[in-house]
Design a protein around this motif. Structure first.
Motif, PDB file in Angstrom:
ATOM      1  N   LYS A  37       0.826  -1.212   0.000  1.00  0.00           N
ATOM      2  CA  LYS A  37       0.000   0.000   0.000  1.00  0.00           C
ATOM      3  C   LYS A  37       0.855   1.255   0.000  1.00  0.00           C
ATOM      4  O   LYS A  37       0.550   2.224  -0.703  1.00  0.00           O
ATOM      5  N   ASN A  38       1.914   1.258   0.792  1.00  0.00           N
ATOM      6  CA  ASN A  38       2.772   2.433   0.868  1.00  0.00           C
ATOM      7  C   ASN A  38       3.332   2.789  -0.508  1.00  0.00           C
ATOM      8  O   ASN A  38       3.344   3.955  -0.925  1.00  0.00           O
ATOM      9  N   LYS A  42       2.289   5.902  -3.819  1.00  0.00           N
ATOM     10  CA  LYS A  42       3.263   6.745  -4.497  1.00  0.00           C
ATOM     11  C   LYS A  42       3.222   6.567  -6.010  1.00  0.00           C
ATOM     12  O   LYS A  42       3.443   7.521  -6.759  1.00  0.00           O
ATOM     13  N   GLU A  43       2.942   5.330  -6.469  1.00  0.00           N
ATOM     14  CA  GLU A  43       3.045   5.030  -7.896  1.00  0.00           C
ATOM     15  C   GLU A  43       1.696   4.816  -8.576  1.00  0.00           C
ATOM     16  O   GLU A  43       1.626   4.702  -9.793  1.00  0.00           O
ATOM     17  N   ASN A  44       0.629   4.706  -7.769  1.00  0.00           N
ATOM     18  CA  ASN A  44      -0.715   4.440  -8.277  1.00  0.00           C
ATOM     19  C   ASN A  44      -0.792   3.105  -9.024  1.00  0.00           C
ATOM     20  O   ASN A  44      -1.581   2.937  -9.958  1.00  0.00           O
ATOM     21  N   LYS A  45       0.046   2.162  -8.609  1.00  0.00           N
ATOM     22  CA  LYS A  45       0.009   0.801  -9.136  1.00  0.00           C
ATOM     23  C   LYS A  45       0.798  -0.091  -8.194  1.00  0.00           C
ATOM     24  O   LYS A  45       1.538   0.394  -7.339  1.00  0.00           O
ATOM     25  N   ILE A  46       0.615  -1.401  -8.349  1.00  0.00           N
ATOM     26  CA  ILE A  46       1.400  -2.337  -7.559  1.00  0.00           C
ATOM     27  C   ILE A  46       2.859  -2.260  -8.006  1.00  0.00           C
ATOM     28  O   ILE A  46       3.156  -2.413  -9.193  1.00  0.00           O
ATOM     29  N   ASN A  47       3.741  -1.980  -7.065  1.00  0.00           N
ATOM     30  CA  ASN A  47       5.149  -1.814  -7.365  1.00  0.00           C
ATOM     31  C   ASN A  47       5.754  -3.093  -7.942  1.00  0.00           C
ATOM     32  O   ASN A  47       5.500  -4.188  -7.450  1.00  0.00           O
ATOM     33  N   ASP A  48       6.551  -2.953  -9.001  1.00  0.00           N
ATOM     34  CA  ASP A  48       7.125  -4.127  -9.666  1.00  0.00           C
ATOM     35  C   ASP A  48       8.036  -4.931  -8.745  1.00  0.00           C
ATOM     36  O   ASP A  48       8.024  -6.164  -8.758  1.00  0.00           O
TER      37      ASP A  48
END
Length: 297
Positions: A37-38, A42-48
């Motif tokens: 979630k954090n 920040k990225e408005n997507k699931i971080n890679d």
């Protein structure tokens, strides 16, 4: 009736937990902090990189029968993003990923939290997460009311970033009052509140809170209790008189502890709203209800 050993993995907004389950017991296989979630905020997507860490964790589980369940952050994905994530997860792990609804998370967790409770009054079950807070009021083993709020420990920590610092600086009562305003408030009160959905026993043990034996009912999963007056006093010390940096180094668990003060505000907000007198810290999560559903299904 499902009789083989199997593994259940809960993928939350902040912590991913694995359990080995069979017909007789549920064994904790440990957890990994992945701040979905954090990073999503920040990225408005699931971080890679978060996805890669998750896939590696899933693939490290040596069991033919693995059931994976995701909670709040995955519920919030839009239709296209959700389908893309589910497909990528399947391609990378060979497993299915089931996203539980708030109602299912409540039902599964409450089962584990109250299945052995013998108490005549109302018992609240708080399911605290990084991105959501679910609350159920239980009487005589039945849920009489549920209230879900779409914020959690990470949201509180984002609202007051100094909570992640060595010593907090924002006034405690300011944070508490502003967080209470975000809570979907129930109609019922409860004298007792079970803390579920995270490793609350770990928190109290590491900080040496003076918990006592649970005298309200007998359950090996709920061995302790603490009055909320003492809880409040020691939580305030944790915010302003305890070095968070020292705790992170000592426990080698920085990701977990940087969100702990945010969770304490969530707990205290519900304690005040419900007029709770005693808390019951637990390690209970929705895994116990899921186990019963798999075994009977």
């Amino acid at each position: 009736m499902y009789m083989q050993d199997f593994v259940i993995i809960e993928v939350g907004s902040t912590n991913t937990k694995a359990y080995l389950c069979n017909d007789n017991e549920v064994l904790d296989l440990g957890f990994k902090t992945i701040e979905f979630k954090n990073h999503y905020k920040k990225e408005n997507k699931i971080n890679d990189n978060d996805k890669k860490v998750l896939f590696d964790f899933i693939n490290s589980i040596d069991n033919a029968n693995v059931f994976v369940f995701g909670t709040s952050i995955f519920r919030n994905l839009d239709g296209v993003s959700k389908e893309e994530f589910l497909k990528e997860f399947k391609d990378k792990t060979g497993r299915d990923f089931y996203i539980v609804t708030p109602e299912e998370e409540n039902e599964y967790t409450v089962y584990g939290a109250v299945s052995k409770v013998k108490y005549t009054g109302n018992v609240a079950v708080m399911i605290g997460g990084g991105g959501s807070t679910e609350l159920s009021i239980v009487r005589n083993g039945e849920i009489i009311e549920s209230c879900n709020s779409s914020f959690g420990a990470m949201d509180v920590s984002d609202n007051y970033p100094d909570l992640r610092s060595d010593i907090a600086t924002t006034p405690y009562d300011k944070m508490l009052d502003e967080t209470k305003a975000l809570v979907n408030k129930p109609n019922n009160n409860a004298d007792v509140m079970n803390l579920a959905g995270g490793d609350y026993i770990y928190f109290y043990e590491e900080l040496s809170y003076p918990v006592i034996k649970n005298t309200l009912w007998s359950d090996e999963l709920e061995p302790y209790m603490l009055d909320t007056v003492t809880m409040d006093k020691l939580d305030r010390e944790f915010f302003y008189n305890k070095s968070l940096n020292e705790i992170c180094i000592r426990t080698n668990n920085e990701g977990w502890w940087r969100g702990a003060r945010g969770m304490r505000i969530c707990v205290k907000a519900l304690v005040d709203i419900l007029d709770v007198k005693y808390i019951i810290p637990t390690r209970i999560s929705m895994v116990y209800g899921i186990v019963e559903a798999i075994k009977s299904g």
